[in-house]
Design an enzyme around this catalytic site. Sequence first.
Site, PDB file in Angstrom:
ATOM      1  N   ASP A 168       0.821  -1.209   0.000  1.00 56.74           N
ATOM      2  CA  ASP A 168       0.000   0.000   0.000  1.00 56.74           C
ATOM      3  C   ASP A 168       0.857   1.262   0.000  1.00 56.74           C
ATOM      4  O   ASP A 168       0.551   2.233  -0.695  1.00 56.74           O
ATOM      5  CB  ASP A 168      -0.943  -0.015   1.203  1.00 56.74           C
ATOM      6  CG  ASP A 168      -2.039   1.034   1.080  1.00 56.74           C
ATOM      7  OD1 ASP A 168      -2.740   1.039   0.062  1.00 56.74           O
ATOM      8  OD2 ASP A 168      -2.172   1.850   2.006  1.00 56.74           O
ATOM      9  N   ALA A 197       3.534   1.736  -1.410  1.00 59.87           N
ATOM     10  CA  ALA A 197       4.105   1.948  -2.740  1.00 59.87           C
ATOM     11  C   ALA A 197       3.246   2.878  -3.577  1.00 59.87           C
ATOM     12  O   ALA A 197       3.752   3.511  -4.521  1.00 59.87           O
ATOM     13  CB  ALA A 197       4.304   0.613  -3.448  1.00 59.87           C
ATOM     14  N   ARG A 198       1.964   2.989  -3.274  1.00 58.56           N
ATOM     15  CA  ARG A 198       1.112   3.951  -3.976  1.00 58.56           C
ATOM     16  C   ARG A 198       1.609   5.371  -3.737  1.00 58.56           C
ATOM     17  O   ARG A 198       1.746   6.171  -4.673  1.00 58.56           O
ATOM     18  CB  ARG A 198      -0.334   3.815  -3.498  1.00 58.56           C
ATOM     19  CG  ARG A 198      -0.966   2.464  -3.809  1.00 58.56           C
ATOM     20  CD  ARG A 198      -2.279   2.247  -3.049  1.00 58.56           C
ATOM     21  NE  ARG A 198      -3.188   3.352  -3.187  1.00 58.56           N
ATOM     22  CZ  ARG A 198      -3.758   4.007  -2.168  1.00 58.56           C
ATOM     23  NH1 ARG A 198      -3.486   3.653  -0.910  1.00 58.56           N
ATOM     24  NH2 ARG A 198      -4.591   4.993  -2.393  1.00 58.56           N
ATOM     25  N   SER A 238       5.800  -7.635  -9.139  1.00 57.63           N
ATOM     26  CA  SER A 238       5.097  -8.361  -8.093  1.00 57.63           C
ATOM     27  C   SER A 238       5.320  -9.842  -8.357  1.00 57.63           C
ATOM     28  O   SER A 238       5.780 -10.232  -9.436  1.00 57.63           O
ATOM     29  CB  SER A 238       3.604  -8.028  -8.117  1.00 57.63           C
ATOM     30  OG  SER A 238       2.885  -8.862  -7.223  1.00 57.63           O
ATOM     31  N   ARG A 239       4.991 -10.674  -7.388  1.00 59.33           N
ATOM     32  CA  ARG A 239       5.048 -12.106  -7.634  1.00 59.33           C
ATOM     33  C   ARG A 239       3.923 -12.541  -8.573  1.00 59.33           C
ATOM     34  O   ARG A 239       3.947 -13.651  -9.093  1.00 59.33           O
ATOM     35  CB  ARG A 239       4.973 -12.857  -6.304  1.00 59.33           C
ATOM     36  CG  ARG A 239       6.221 -12.690  -5.451  1.00 59.33           C
ATOM     37  CD  ARG A 239       6.026 -13.239  -4.054  1.00 59.33           C
ATOM     38  NE  ARG A 239       5.009 -12.485  -3.326  1.00 59.33           N
ATOM     39  CZ  ARG A 239       4.628 -12.771  -2.088  1.00 59.33           C
ATOM     40  NH1 ARG A 239       5.164 -13.790  -1.452  1.00 59.33           N
ATOM     41  NH2 ARG A 239       3.693 -12.046  -1.494  1.00 59.33           N
ATOM     42  N   TYR A 286      10.238 -10.499  -8.923  1.00 57.81           N
ATOM     43  CA  TYR A 286      11.180  -9.475  -8.487  1.00 57.81           C
ATOM     44  C   TYR A 286      12.513  -9.610  -9.229  1.00 57.81           C
ATOM     45  O   TYR A 286      13.151  -8.619  -9.588  1.00 57.81           O
ATOM     46  CB  TYR A 286      11.426  -9.582  -6.975  1.00 57.81           C
ATOM     47  CG  TYR A 286      10.192  -9.475  -6.116  1.00 57.81           C
ATOM     48  CD1 TYR A 286       9.107  -8.697  -6.489  1.00 57.81           C
ATOM     49  CD2 TYR A 286      10.120 -10.164  -4.904  1.00 57.81           C
ATOM     50  CE1 TYR A 286       7.980  -8.597  -5.683  1.00 57.81           C
ATOM     51  CE2 TYR A 286       8.999 -10.075  -4.091  1.00 57.81           C
ATOM     52  CZ  TYR A 286       7.933  -9.295  -4.491  1.00 57.81           C
ATOM     53  OH  TYR A 286       6.818  -9.207  -3.688  1.00 57.81           O
ATOM     54  N   LEU A 293       8.977  -4.148   0.576  1.00 55.88           N
ATOM     55  CA  LEU A 293       8.657  -5.518   0.975  1.00 55.88           C
ATOM     56  C   LEU A 293       8.625  -5.649   2.499  1.00 55.88           C
ATOM     57  O   LEU A 293       9.201  -4.824   3.217  1.00 55.88           O
ATOM     58  CB  LEU A 293       9.717  -6.478   0.410  1.00 55.88           C
ATOM     59  CG  LEU A 293       9.875  -6.489  -1.119  1.00 55.88           C
ATOM     60  CD1 LEU A 293      11.022  -7.403  -1.513  1.00 55.88           C
ATOM     61  CD2 LEU A 293       8.579  -6.912  -1.783  1.00 55.88           C
ATOM     62  N   LYS A 323      11.387   1.250   5.717  1.00 60.52           N
ATOM     63  CA  LYS A 323      11.803   1.054   7.092  1.00 60.52           C
ATOM     64  C   LYS A 323      10.801   0.175   7.826  1.00 60.52           C
ATOM     65  O   LYS A 323       9.647   0.104   7.409  1.00 60.52           O
ATOM     66  CB  LYS A 323      12.005   2.389   7.823  1.00 60.52           C
ATOM     67  CG  LYS A 323      11.095   3.541   7.471  1.00 60.52           C
ATOM     68  CD  LYS A 323       9.624   3.386   7.642  1.00 60.52           C
ATOM     69  CE  LYS A 323       9.125   2.978   9.004  1.00 60.52           C
ATOM     70  NZ  LYS A 323       7.685   2.685   9.008  1.00 60.52           N
ATOM     71  N   ASP A 338       7.720  -0.170  13.111  1.00 59.08           N
ATOM     72  CA  ASP A 338       6.986   0.769  12.271  1.00 59.08           C
ATOM     73  C   ASP A 338       7.005   2.167  12.883  1.00 59.08           C
ATOM     74  O   ASP A 338       7.669   3.076  12.387  1.00 59.08           O
ATOM     75  CB  ASP A 338       5.553   0.268  12.090  1.00 59.08           C
ATOM     76  CG  ASP A 338       4.732   1.165  11.186  1.00 59.08           C
ATOM     77  OD1 ASP A 338       5.314   1.815  10.294  1.00 59.08           O
ATOM     78  OD2 ASP A 338       3.500   1.218  11.349  1.00 59.08           O
TER      79      ASP A 338
END
Length: 360
Positions: free
Chosen positions: A15, A17-18, A37-38, A62, A78, A101, A186
């Site tokens: 998410d 990455a958006r 993506s896979r 990847y 990832l 991170k 996080d």
Amino acid sequence: MAEALIQIGVVGCADIARKVSRAISLAPNAALCAVASRSYDKASAFAAANGFPVSAKVYGSYEALLEDPDVDAVYMPLPTSLHLHWAVLAAQNKKHLLLEKPVALDVAQFDRILEACESSGVQFMDNTMWVHNPRTAAMAHFLNDAHRFGNLKSVRTCFTFGADSDYLKNNIRVKPDLDALGSLGDQGWYCIRAILLAANYELPKTVVASYEPVLNKDGVILDCGASLYWEDGKVAIFHCSFLANLTMEITAIGTRGTLHVHDFVIPYNEKEASFLAGTETSFDDLVTGWAKQPCKHTVNTDLPQEALLVREFARLVAEIKFKNSKPDKKWPTISRKTQLVLDAVKASIQRGFEPVQIQE
């Protein structure tokens, strides 16, 4: 003649990455060139939904993206447990690395990533966005001003948000096999980085985790905190949580001044950010109010902080690609210090809240 844009591929369709894909599009010196993506269908759908140019390549693995010679650099969102393998492989394929991170599960893993980057001569940067906001530079200028702020005495930071039941059950940040560091990795990452910024990136000597962190049934941290101590008497405290209302604050207190920030991770407004700075604040004569109050400082920016991060990353990559410069060691050094403190907090929790000495 203007230098060519740095071509960035996105490895993974998380998410976040958006937001970073948008940032790459906004950065004046970078371009989205590929996504992987896979699942090919997932990558294709992600590219279509997030403004990738029609020329961008779509990969169903990847490895394929990392082997593409047209890709200068990669952004890698990832899960943390996958960072070591894929970050090392990216570096071995001569891809400059913008890594989400926390950068690794521990500093030993991160050192292996850095060794691969150094061996291949590629730039490393983590995706901590707020430090690239021009407000942060203004804050640092105040904190380093001996007349307005003085010597740092204490710092308090927090980053919390109230996750819903679906998040607490299904998000990768609560899964021990994906992001085993949980809230500490996080939100705690941001709190620790803020503390280090206030301390001019001087590592503390000792870290003690707060009692009674909240863990889920799989042992992943949902809520925790810690105290950090320096040999010269500075002290810092932070709290991070998936279980409390959205709050992201810094209070840094010096011998002459105080800094307050109420939205340090994500500013209230994308194009402007503020902080409060007070120097020798004081009560009035009857102690019924403040005679001298902190002042609000607002910093404007044409680009959001995530685009400024990409712009700086792409600038460093361009220096290497076009001018044969060496990778800048500033950002990996700061990442490593953040990871060292994070590791110490986790170790203190595991050892029954014993003090943990940080060895750089």
